[in-house]
Scaffold this motif. Structure first.
Motif, mmCIF file in Angstrom:
data_model
loop_
_atom_site.group_PDB
_atom_site.id
_atom_site.type_symbol
_atom_site.label_atom_id
_atom_site.label_comp_id
_atom_site.label_asym_id
_atom_site.label_seq_id
_atom_site.Cartn_x
_atom_site.Cartn_y
_atom_site.Cartn_z
ATOM 1 N N THR A 10 25.671 32.601 37.028
ATOM 2 C CA THR A 10 24.662 33.646 37.252
ATOM 3 C C THR A 10 25.151 34.833 38.059
ATOM 4 O OG1 THR A 10 23.874 32.482 39.238
ATOM 5 C CG2 THR A 10 22.826 31.935 37.134
ATOM 6 N N ALA A 11 26.081 34.646 38.990
ATOM 7 C CA ALA A 11 26.473 35.726 39.901
ATOM 8 C C ALA A 11 27.551 36.587 39.269
ATOM 9 C CB ALA A 11 26.961 35.142 41.222
ATOM 10 N N ASP A 12 27.687 37.794 39.875
ATOM 11 C CA ASP A 12 28.762 38.689 39.412
ATOM 12 C C ASP A 12 30.075 38.251 40.020
ATOM 13 O OD1 ASP A 12 28.767 39.563 42.102
ATOM 14 O OD2 ASP A 12 27.305 41.122 41.646
ATOM 15 N N ALA A 13 31.139 38.937 39.631
ATOM 16 C CA ALA A 13 32.483 38.537 40.043
ATOM 17 C C ALA A 13 32.667 38.645 41.550
ATOM 18 C CB ALA A 13 33.537 39.378 39.309
ATOM 19 N N GLU A 14 32.123 39.734 42.171
ATOM 20 C CA GLU A 14 32.310 39.912 43.615
ATOM 21 C C GLU A 14 31.569 38.836 44.405
ATOM 22 O OE1 GLU A 14 33.802 41.524 47.087
ATOM 23 O OE2 GLU A 14 34.383 41.831 45.009
ATOM 24 N N SER A 15 30.360 38.573 44.015
ATOM 25 C CA SER A 15 29.595 37.534 44.708
ATOM 26 C C SER A 15 30.264 36.175 44.560
ATOM 27 C CB SER A 15 28.173 37.472 44.143
ATOM 28 O OG SER A 15 27.508 38.688 44.353
ATOM 29 N N GLN A 55 29.698 25.513 31.172
ATOM 30 C CA GLN A 55 29.610 25.987 29.794
ATOM 31 C C GLN A 55 28.455 26.980 29.625
ATOM 32 O OE1 GLN A 55 29.211 22.354 27.593
ATOM 33 N NE2 GLN A 55 31.430 21.927 27.608
ATOM 34 N N GLY A 56 28.450 27.619 28.496
ATOM 35 C CA GLY A 56 27.368 28.563 28.174
ATOM 36 C C GLY A 56 27.653 29.982 28.582
ATOM 37 N N LEU A 57 28.848 30.285 29.054
ATOM 38 C CA LEU A 57 29.198 31.638 29.419
ATOM 39 C C LEU A 57 29.511 32.437 28.151
ATOM 40 C CD1 LEU A 57 31.474 30.997 32.540
ATOM 41 C CD2 LEU A 57 29.021 31.466 32.471
ATOM 42 N N ALA A 58 29.376 33.783 28.272
ATOM 43 C CA ALA A 58 29.597 34.643 27.101
ATOM 44 C C ALA A 58 31.041 34.613 26.656
ATOM 45 C CB ALA A 58 29.170 36.084 27.431
ATOM 46 N N GLN A 59 31.941 34.524 27.629
ATOM 47 C CA GLN A 59 33.355 34.550 27.273
ATOM 48 C C GLN A 59 33.891 33.166 26.906
ATOM 49 O OE1 GLN A 59 32.132 35.682 30.117
ATOM 50 N NE2 GLN A 59 32.342 37.926 30.074
ATOM 51 N N GLY A 60 33.165 32.111 27.238
ATOM 52 C CA GLY A 60 33.665 30.777 26.929
ATOM 53 C C GLY A 60 33.304 29.786 28.047
ATOM 54 N N THR A 61 34.245 28.871 28.346
ATOM 55 C CA THR A 61 34.011 27.792 29.312
ATOM 56 C C THR A 61 34.827 28.042 30.584
ATOM 57 O OG1 THR A 61 33.629 26.211 27.531
ATOM 58 C CG2 THR A 61 34.150 25.308 29.698
ATOM 59 N N TYR A 88 38.469 28.744 37.475
ATOM 60 C CA TYR A 88 39.209 29.279 36.332
ATOM 61 C C TYR A 88 38.189 29.818 35.334
ATOM 62 C CZ TYR A 88 43.022 26.585 38.348
ATOM 63 O OH TYR A 88 43.971 26.071 39.207
ATOM 64 N N LEU A 89 38.142 31.194 35.206
ATOM 65 C CA LEU A 89 37.173 31.852 34.332
ATOM 66 C C LEU A 89 37.668 31.876 32.894
ATOM 67 C CD1 LEU A 89 36.163 34.784 36.700
ATOM 68 C CD2 LEU A 89 34.923 32.643 36.258
ATOM 69 N N PRO A 90 36.762 32.077 31.944
ATOM 70 C CA PRO A 90 37.171 32.054 30.534
ATOM 71 C C PRO A 90 38.135 33.179 30.154
ATOM 72 C CG PRO A 90 34.802 31.764 30.739
ATOM 73 C CD PRO A 90 35.304 32.124 32.080
ATOM 74 N N ASP A 91 38.049 34.321 30.868
ATOM 75 C CA ASP A 91 38.920 35.441 30.527
ATOM 76 C C ASP A 91 40.322 35.296 31.076
ATOM 77 O OD1 ASP A 91 38.409 35.717 33.182
ATOM 78 O OD2 ASP A 91 37.507 37.713 33.060
ATOM 79 N N GLY A 92 40.629 34.152 31.720
ATOM 80 C CA GLY A 92 41.968 33.891 32.242
ATOM 81 C C GLY A 92 42.143 34.251 33.692
ATOM 82 N N THR A 93 41.142 34.858 34.333
ATOM 83 C CA THR A 93 41.251 35.181 35.755
ATOM 84 C C THR A 93 40.944 33.943 36.587
ATOM 85 O OG1 THR A 93 38.949 35.879 35.846
ATOM 86 C CG2 THR A 93 40.591 37.571 35.331
ATOM 87 N N GLY A 152 39.848 32.202 43.928
ATOM 88 C CA GLY A 152 40.213 31.189 44.920
ATOM 89 C C GLY A 152 41.713 31.136 45.116
ATOM 90 N N PRO A 153 42.217 30.109 45.783
ATOM 91 C CA PRO A 153 43.659 29.992 46.006
ATOM 92 C C PRO A 153 44.433 30.080 44.700
ATOM 93 C CG PRO A 153 42.469 28.308 47.222
ATOM 94 C CD PRO A 153 41.479 28.958 46.308
ATOM 95 N N ALA A 154 45.516 30.841 44.758
ATOM 96 C CA ALA A 154 46.321 31.000 43.552
ATOM 97 C C ALA A 154 46.894 29.665 43.129
ATOM 98 C CB ALA A 154 47.447 31.995 43.809
ATOM 99 N N ALA A 155 46.621 29.247 41.918
ATOM 100 C CA ALA A 155 47.094 27.971 41.392
ATOM 101 C C ALA A 155 47.176 28.079 39.883
ATOM 102 C CB ALA A 155 46.165 26.835 41.791
ATOM 103 N N GLY A 156 48.240 27.639 39.352
ATOM 104 C CA GLY A 156 48.391 27.668 37.907
ATOM 105 C C GLY A 156 47.460 26.669 37.241
ATOM 106 N N ARG A 157 47.239 26.869 35.987
ATOM 107 C CA ARG A 157 46.382 25.967 35.240
ATOM 108 C C ARG A 157 47.116 24.633 35.060
ATOM 109 N NH1 ARG A 157 41.926 27.997 32.410
ATOM 110 N NH2 ARG A 157 41.599 30.234 32.777
ATOM 111 N N THR A 158 46.606 23.642 35.661
ATOM 112 C CA THR A 158 47.207 22.312 35.544
ATOM 113 C C THR A 158 46.821 21.698 34.207
ATOM 114 O OG1 THR A 158 45.306 21.242 36.574
ATOM 115 C CG2 THR A 158 47.050 22.024 38.056
#
Length: 420
Positions: A53-58, A118-124, A77-82, A85-91
């Motif tokens: 529900t919240a925007d990216a800054e919030s 789930q249910g986000l516009a960009q994906g999961t 880990y957002l659907p757009d690849g961003t 939180g702490p920098a961590a690669g996709r495990t």
């Protein structure tokens, strides 16, 4: 026995405590891990509402605040690849969760909790909360220490109770052993307490007391019989004394009367000895053996026998009465004079080790003569048995072998003198 019972109880209680405490310790560790994972799952699920529900800054501010308040690193880990939180690669777990759904992954240094939004516009989107190993085992070490102390305390209490129970069993048994030793030492008045200990031990104590009483009665009866038998010998001795007094030769009469007097003293000593209760008989072996050698040397001179003697220069105390030791020496020397020809040499030796040796230069004798009541020379066969019983009464022994003089050698080893 006391320590064996304590060891047995310790081993049994240790097995029981291990069977109870080890599963309980593992259960506590599992509960602590489940608690930490449950907290991480709740944290991730609460953050999932903001992700949807919240925007990216919030969302960024919320994740930063969450990471500042907890020791569990949180990464979104957002659907757009961003990543927030702490920098961590996709495990591999994050990639798999985006396809399949929420789960957790076990690692060496902790556990990775993955919650899918789930249910986000960009994906999961995937929320990753890493629970470190220290948090998974928080409080486990202290709980284990408490369990260990509890087990040690229970074991100590069990051993203490077992030791008290063992004392209740062992103490009466030791009392029985003490009474038995006293009976062996001749104290037939000692009795075991028949009211202490388990029923089985009390039954043994009662039986031991009955046995001691029976032995005492039999011994008293036997002593009276021996005393009566010895007393009956006085009548023929009186007749022998009268015959000796009627001899015309005064020298022969005096000699026979002296022998009769010696026999009378011996019979009196037997009567007194059988009726006397002796706790610890002792005598000076040197004096007794020397006195008996002097007695037998008179007959040896008549038979032209050479009797070599070797005795200690000092008194030698032994745990046997003077009468019994004199009877032993008389039995051994009597065998020499009765079963060897006149003129055959003999030797008597007593050393400081309490070893009495009587040997002769005769033909020796049949080994069967060492058996009570058996003789190859027409005698009663009791001489060696008297010497053997005297030795064994002191804890010693008797041996028969060939003498360097050519005949028999009888060695009587007397036991050491012990304090009552």
């Amino acid at each position: 026995m006391r320590w064996r019972l304590a060891l047995l109880v310790s081993a049994a209680m240790t097995l029981v405590l291990l069977a109870f405490l080890v599963p309980l310790a593992l259960l506590l560790r599992g509960v602590a891990a489940d608690r930490a994972v449950s907290a991480a799952m709740t944290q991730a699920q609460s953050l999932g509402v903001l992700v949807a529900t919240a925007d990216a800054e919030s969302l960024r501010l919320a994740v930063e605040q969450l990471n500042a308040d907890t020791r569990r690193p949180v990464t979104v880990y957002l659907p757009d690849g961003t990543t927030v939180g702490p920098a961590a690669g996709r495990t591999p777990g994050v990639v798999l969760a985006a396809r399949t759904g929420s789960f957790s992954v076990e690692h060496e240094d902790g556990r990775e909790v993955l919650v899918v939004v789930q249910g986000l516009a960009q994906g999961t989107a995937v929320i990753r909360v890493f629970v470190p190993l220290a948090e998974l085992r928080q409080g486990v070490t202290r709980a284990w220490l408490v369990l260990a102390l509890l087990g040690a305390g229970l074991l100590a209490v069990g051993v203490a109770v077992a030791d008290r129970l063992a004392v209740m069993v062992v103490r009466p048994i030791r009392s029985l052993a003490t009474v038995s030793d006293a009976l062996v030492g001749g104290d037939l008045d000692r009795r075991a307490p028949a009211t202490v200990g388990p029923p089985e031990v009390r039954a043994v104590a009662a039986a031991l007391n009955q046995l001691a009483a029976r032995i005492r009665d039999l011994l008293r009866h036997e002593r009276e019989r021996v005393a009566d038998l010895s007393h009956r010998m006085r009548t023929p001795m009186t007749a022998l004394r009268l015959d000796a007094e009627s001899l015309r030769d005064e020298a022969d009469a005096a000699r026979i009367l002296a022998h009769v007097a010696a026999l009378d003293r011996a019979v009196t000593a037997v009567i007194e000895d059988t009726r006397r209760e002796r706790d610890l008989p002792t005598c000076d072996a040197t004096a007794v053996v020397a006195e008996r050698i002097r007695f037998w040397k008179v007959l040896a001179e008549d038979q032209q026998r050479r009797v070599d003697t070797r005795l200690p220069d000092a008194p030698l105390p032994v745990a046997v009465s003077a009468a019994d030791l004199a009877a032993c020496v008389d039995a051994l020397l009597g065998n020499v004079f009765a079963h060897t020809d006149e003129g055959v040499a003999a030797a008597v030796a007593l050393d400081t080790r309490r070893v009495l040796t009587v040997e002769d230069a005769g033909p020796g004798f049949d080994p069967s003569a060492s058996t009570r009541g058996v003789s190859g020379a027409g005698s009663t066969g009791l001489g060696l048995d008297i010497a053997r019983r005297t030795a064994e009464a002191t804890g010693g022994s008797l041996t028969v072998d060939r003498s360097p003089l050519g005949g028999a050698r009888v060695t009587v080893t007397l036991g050491p003198l012990t304090e009552p």
